[in-house]
Design a protein around this motif. Sequence first.
Motif, PDB file in Angstrom:
ATOM      1  N   GLN A  18       3.678  -6.181   3.369  1.00  7.30           N
ATOM      2  CA  GLN A  18       2.682  -6.198   4.448  1.00  7.30           C
ATOM      3  C   GLN A  18       1.568  -5.193   4.158  1.00  7.30           C
ATOM      4  N   ASP A  19       1.970  -3.994   3.706  1.00  2.00           N
ATOM      5  CA  ASP A  19       0.976  -2.966   3.375  1.00  2.00           C
ATOM      6  C   ASP A  19       0.048  -3.451   2.263  1.00  2.00           C
ATOM      7  N   THR A  22      -2.470  -5.961   3.538  1.00  2.00           N
ATOM      8  CA  THR A  22      -3.519  -5.358   4.370  1.00  2.00           C
ATOM      9  C   THR A  22      -4.521  -4.626   3.484  1.00  2.00           C
ATOM     10  N   ASN A 122      -1.937  -0.720  10.285  1.00  2.00           N
ATOM     11  CA  ASN A 122      -0.526  -0.578   9.900  1.00  2.00           C
ATOM     12  C   ASN A 122      -0.041   0.826  10.222  1.00  2.00           C
TER      13      ASN A 122
END
Length: 373
Positions: A18-19, A22, A122
Motif C-alpha cells: 500500500q505504501d 501511494t 498513509n
Amino acid sequence: MSGNQGMESLIPIINRMQDAFTQLGVHMAIDLPQIAVVGGQSAGKSSVLENFVGKDFLPRGSGIVTRRPLILQLINGPTEYGEFLHCKGQKFMDFLSIMKEIEDETDRVTGSNKGISNLPINLRVYSPHVLNITLIDLPGLTKMAIGDQPSDIGEQIRDMIMTYICRETCLILAVTPANTDLATSDALQLAKQADPDGLRTIGVLTKLDLMDEGTDAKEVLENKLLPLRRGYVGVVNRSQKDIEGKKDIRLAVAAERKFFLSHPAYRHMADRCGTPYLQKQLNQQLTNHIRESLPALRDKLQRQLLSLEKEVEQYKYFRPDDPSIKTKAMLQMIQQLQQDFERAIEGSGSAAVNTLELSGGAKINRLFHERYN
C-alpha cells in the motif's frame, strides 16, 4: 505455531505494498485486499477507529472532516507512536500532533475550501493495544454542501467510496447508528449496491445505548433482520460529552463491556459484542481475506513484472542508429492515436465525457444533418 506466524505476517506485506503504491502515485491498478470504512457523517466511524487505538487522534468537527482517504495501518508493537508516509522517519509520540498533521496534510492537498481528494494519507500507528489491522477511513456520506464546498460534494464522496468498495478484494465495514432506521442506513445501502449478496460486508452497529427505551437491536445483531454473511458487531462509543470531557477511552471500553453484560437483550451474546471483539474479528477476517486473495494478486504482479521486463529487454540492445526500433515506436504511436481517435468518435473510454454538449461522433452527425443538409 509456525503456521500462525506466517498468517501474522500477511497484513504487513499488504501494508508495504500500500505504501509503495501511494508513493508511486499509481492509482491502484492492482486491487489490494483491504477493509474500507463506510458510514454516514455522524455514524460514529471516528469513534470506532479511535477505540481500537485507545487515543483521540482523528480530526473532529462539524461538516466533512475526512476529506481524503486515510489508510490507517494499526501495528502491534511495544511502544505507542504514529508515523506518516509523507514524513518518513518522523515519529509522532503525541496523538494530538497526529490529529493536527492529518488536518494540515488534508488542507495541503484539498485547500481550505473543504473539497475532497482521492489521494490517500498513509498513517501507521504502533501500539501494544492494537491487533494488526489496516483500514481505509473514507469520507462520511453527506446530503448537502455547506459553506463554499462544491455543490456536488455528496456525489463526489459517493463516487470516491464506490471506487473502493466495488472492488472484489475490498471488505466493507458498514458503520450504522442503531438509533436510526436500519433500512435507510447510508452505509448499508451503499454496501448493498457494491456487494449485492452481502459477502464482503461486515456490519457495525454504533450508539446501541442511545436507542429508545424499550427497543433493542437484538434481531439485527443475531443477523436475522438484514442478514450479512459476515454478520454484525454491536459497539458503544463515548458520547459527545465524554469526548469533549476527554474521557479516557480505556474507561469507555470497560463501560461498554459492562453495558453488554448487564443489558437483558445483549447479555447472552456479550462476548460477541464490543470494540475488543470487533478488533479481533477484523484482524481474522482481513488475514483470511488476504490469504484468499494472494494467489490471484501474485499472478497479476508477476504478469505485470514480465511484461515490464520484456520492455526493458528491448531497450537493452537499443542502438540509436537502428531504424527498426524507430519504425516500431512510430507504429505504436500511430496505433495509440488511432485508438484514441476511435474512442473520441464513439464517445467511449473517456471518463471526462462532456454531458453539456455533443462531442465526438454525435457532434459530427449533427453537423452533417443540420448544417450541411
